[in-house]
Scaffold this motif. Structure first.
Motif, PDB file in Angstrom:
ATOM      1  N   GLU A  70       3.660   9.360  -0.761  1.00 45.41           N
ATOM      2  CA  GLU A  70       2.183   9.211  -1.359  1.00 45.41           C
ATOM      3  C   GLU A  70       1.817  10.428  -1.810  1.00 45.41           C
ATOM      4  N   GLU A  83       0.907  -1.265   0.001  1.00 48.16           N
ATOM      5  CA  GLU A  83       0.169   0.052   0.127  1.00 48.16           C
ATOM      6  C   GLU A  83       0.793   1.388  -0.064  1.00 48.16           C
ATOM      7  N   ARG A  99      -1.901   3.609  16.946  1.00 41.83           N
ATOM      8  CA  ARG A  99      -2.010   4.739  16.064  1.00 41.83           C
ATOM      9  C   ARG A  99      -3.273   5.457  16.385  1.00 41.83           C
ATOM     10  N   LYS A 140       1.049  10.826  13.404  1.00 34.37           N
ATOM     11  CA  LYS A 140       1.625  11.130  12.238  1.00 34.37           C
ATOM     12  C   LYS A 140       2.287  12.385  12.520  1.00 34.37           C
ATOM     13  N   LYS A 154      -3.744  -0.316  13.776  1.00 33.55           N
ATOM     14  CA  LYS A 154      -4.444   0.763  13.468  1.00 33.55           C
ATOM     15  C   LYS A 154      -6.220   0.230  13.800  1.00 33.55           C
TER      16      LYS A 154
END
Ligand code: GCV
Length: 731
Positions: A412, A186, A343, A379, A306
């Motif tokens: 990404e 991914e 996460r 993040k 996650k």
């Protein structure tokens, strides 16, 4: 002496004339090509005459092998192994436990200061003879020291008075692989997953070891092997045997394996009716599962999870909190020394007032409720790995919970494989951001290295950009991002510029004119992509799904997508202006930051240009300090053009390096820069013609005019679900 010089010169001439090994990027920064500076070579040959590696553990053997390979390549001759230092120039490697020589050197204080994984590399005298000592408290520390010593030679540093001591500031320095069991990756742009699940555990592959070597060379000490969008099958005995095989290859290099845990695994592979984290049967199932993993992999690191995000199952499905979920894993992992990394990238089923507020809203109230072997992994920004975001307001807001940083090394949203973007600059910017959590100087780096809040555990994760492409990362320069991530994970206060310097020397050449020019190019590359994609604090205006290329027009009532997944939701262009009002008159996401930041960013007169449109809706003709006193529209046009100009400058810089590096990689980079220039123009013209449909203002004649009308850009299609989207009709 004259004779020696003559021999060296002859060897240099011969090695230059010898057919070059293919430079396809496989060797990364561990190329170990012959030293071409005659004075340095003479110095190294005098200073390095024998190799003494005391101890015979797999890790010390790895250090020995690396030193032998590296020194042979760099010095052009084998450096003989010896059981002890018998002449001037021994390189002695080991720990006080493995080496009597090192134990007797009186390095006690120096070694105490570098902890379990650090090292000391020192020019010294042993038994009256000149020697270089690579010493550490653990075998893996010695391995790291060996790589550090090799780097000294690779970058043509002197060995005279060498005195280096270094210790990692963060304990867990991990790569997160978003790799699926069918070997797709991914957001991967470098081929398939390295993990050949179909042939494991029976067949190994030299790349597994080379992957671990590369990681060890920059201090990465863990790999989460599987996608956070997890598949429960990885937890079945069949797959765990494969995981164990990888763990065996990585272990000598100090790289522990971790997995992602699918929250609903007890139902999917355990036959239970529920995955409720407070249900005793569920807890017992996870405990037994975890015990079985440790029976196979005694140094298993733990899980990344996650949950309740983008459709993933999680504790909220059972009206439990994230802390309830994390603690269930933490409790079962604790007896084995494992950790859970939970996460904070949550993306709930309801469309929130402002998506960027969500992580803070959900997690801040849970501070203090996590067990001590649970991390919350955040993040870098509050949205999703944009070319630029302000730092996540969670950093500094959870003093009682160890927060891990999650960077995205795979690009990404930044041009994926082809665009040259050195992320060192972005990582540095985030790490140096001041949260003001405990007054001025409360940087994000100090949050995650634990020094600000006294976290007992510390960690950092980088979403990997690695695949089975020959050059590992899809492009030569993407290797720099893997490298920079590792070096900053070791020391989050390092300068991205110094890291680029080392990387260039090791990866390409020590030619000072090359290093100077290309380093400057790398340093501007991040600002270039910000300018041609999302200047002035714009975000998430990429085409939807694959996130490659511009798509600011996607959204509105006619799309079937959730509003907060669409570009129009984020840029809020209308007839009056552009940008998302996140001040008190809007979503008030700003309230999640400390008061001094709120005051600065909330005021249109003081907000920095980097986050202007992130926090403010600004009139098209408004003139602000952040727009250099120009009307917003003019500044926007200037920024998009500056982005294109920077890419053209990068092309000129690179073109001037012809002949200084091998042809293969020179051409590789050159051709990708040509794609980048074309696509930077595409970005600029698509975004400006689209925003112009709101501003109705002209693009000043001094700028290149868009090649096509907006209609044209609307029909450019990039096929989704491809490893490397290539778009039709890019102008
Ligand atoms: C692994 C973004 C990416 C997803 C990714 C997700 C995440 O939304 O586009 O591919 O999923 O982040 O970080 O979980």
């Amino acid at each position: 002496m004259r004779m020696k010089r003559a021999l060296i010169t002859l060897w240099l001439v011969l090695s230059a004339a010898a057919p070059a090994r293919a430079e396809d990027g496989y060797d990364l920064w561990l190329r170990y090509r012959p030293v071409t500076d005659a004075a340095r070579l003479a110095e190294y040959r005098a200073a390095v005459t024998q190799l003494v590696v005391d101890g015979d553990s797999p890790t010390l053997r790895a250090a020995r092998d690396e030193l032998r390979t590296g020194l042979r390549g760099l010095l052009g001759a084998d450096v003989p192994l010896s059981a002890s230092a018998t002449r001037d120039g021994a390189v002695i490697v080991g720990t006080p436990a493995s080496s009597r020589t090192i134990g007797a050197l009186g390095l006690g204080d120096a070694l105490r200061a570098v902890g379990r994984e650090g090292y000391v590399v020192r020019a010294t005298r042993v038994g009256g003879r000149r020697a270089i000592v690579v010493a550490a408290n653990s075998d893996v520390g010695a391995l790291y020291g060996a790589f550090r010593f090799l780097r000294q030679l690779q970058t043509y540093g002197t060995l005279a008075n060498l005195a280096v001591a270094s210790a990692p500031k963060i304990q867990l320095r991990l790569l997160n692989h978003w790799d699926n069991l069918n070997r797709s990756v991914e957001r991967g742009y470098a081929g398939h997953s390295l993990w050949a699940w179909d042939t494991l555990p029976d067949a190994s592959n030299p790349r597994y070891r080379d992957y671990a070597r590369a990681n060890a060379s920059i201090g990465i000490n863990g790999a989460v092997l599987t996608n956070v969008n997890a598949n429960a099958r990885i937890l079945t005995p069949e797959y765990l045997a494969k995981v164990a095989a990888l763990a065996n290859v990585f272990r000598p290099y100090g790289v522990r394996v971790y997995l992602t845990a699918r929250f609903s695994a007890p139902i999917e592979i355990g036959g239970l009716k529920t995955a409720d984290p407070l249900d005793p049967a569920v807890r017992a199932w996870w405990k037994a599962k975890i015990d079985s993993i440790y029976a196979l992999i005694p140094d298993f690191g733990g899980f990344t999870v996650k949950a309740n995000s983008e459709g993933q199952p999680g504790p909220q499905d059972y009206h439990r909190t994230h802390a309830d979920g994390a603690n269930m894993f933490a409790e079962a992992l604790a007896p084995h020394g494992g950790v859970v990394m939970w996460r904070a990238f949550v993306y709930s089923n309801e469309v929130p007032v402002d998506r960027v507020k969500q992580a803070y809203t959900e997690f801040k109230p849970l501070d203090g409720q996590f067990r001590d072997n649970a991390f919350v992994q955040v993040k870098n920004g509050p949205l999703d790995f944009q070319p630029r975001e302000p730092f996540s307001p969670l950093f500094g807001a959870m003093p009682k919970t160890p927060l891990m940083m999650e960077f995205q090394v795979t690009k990404e949203y930044l041009g994926q494989d082809t665009h040259l973007v050195y992320l060192g600059q972005e990582f540095e910017e985030v790490l140096r951001s001041d949260t003001w959590a405990k007054g001025k100087g409360s940087t994000v780096a100090k949050v995650i290295d634990g020094s600000l809040h006294g976290y007992a555990r510390t960690g950092i994760a980088g979403v990997s950009n690695i695949g089975d492409d020959r050059n590992w990362t899809g492009s030569q320069f993407n290797q720099a991002n893997w490298y920079a991530y590792g070096r900053l994970a070791w020391d989050p206060e390092m300068s991205a510029s110094d890291i680029a310097d080392d990387w260039l020397r090791m990866t390409f050449t020590n030619d000072p004119s090359f290093v100077r020019a290309v380093k400057a190019m790398m340093k501007t590359s991040r600002e270039a992509v910000v300018n041609y994609m999302t200047p002035l604090g714009l975000a998430h205006i990429m085409a939807t799904g694959h996130h490659y290329g511009p798509g600011p027009w996607v959204g509105g009532p006619n799309t079937r997508m959730r509003a907060d997944q669409t570009p129009t939701y984020f840029h809020r262009a209308d007839s009056l202006g552009l940008g998302f009002d996140r001040t008190a008159t809007g979503s008030n996401a700003l309230e999640q930051y400390a008061p001094p930041i709120r005051a600065r960013w909330g005021n249109q007169r003081t907000v920095p240009d980097s986050v202007l449109l992130w926090f403010h809706h600004v009139g098209w003709t408004e003139r602000l300090p952040a727009t250099h006193g120009r009307p917003l529209w003019d500044e926007l046009v200037a920024r998009y053009n500056a982005g294109v100009d920077s890419v053209r400058a990068m092309q000129r810089t690179w073109d001037a390096q012809r002949g200084k590096v091998d042809d293969e990689r020179f051409r590789d980079v050159q051709s990708f820069l040509a794609i980048q220039e074309k696509e930077a123009r595409w970005w600029r013209d698509a975004a400006l013609t689209y925003f112009q449909s709101f501003s109705h203002l002209p693009i000043p004649a001094r700028y290149e005019q868009p090649a096509h009308p907006l209609q044209y850009y609307l029909q450019v299609r990039c096929p989704a679900n491809r490893d490397k989207p290539r778009c039709d009709n890019v102008p």
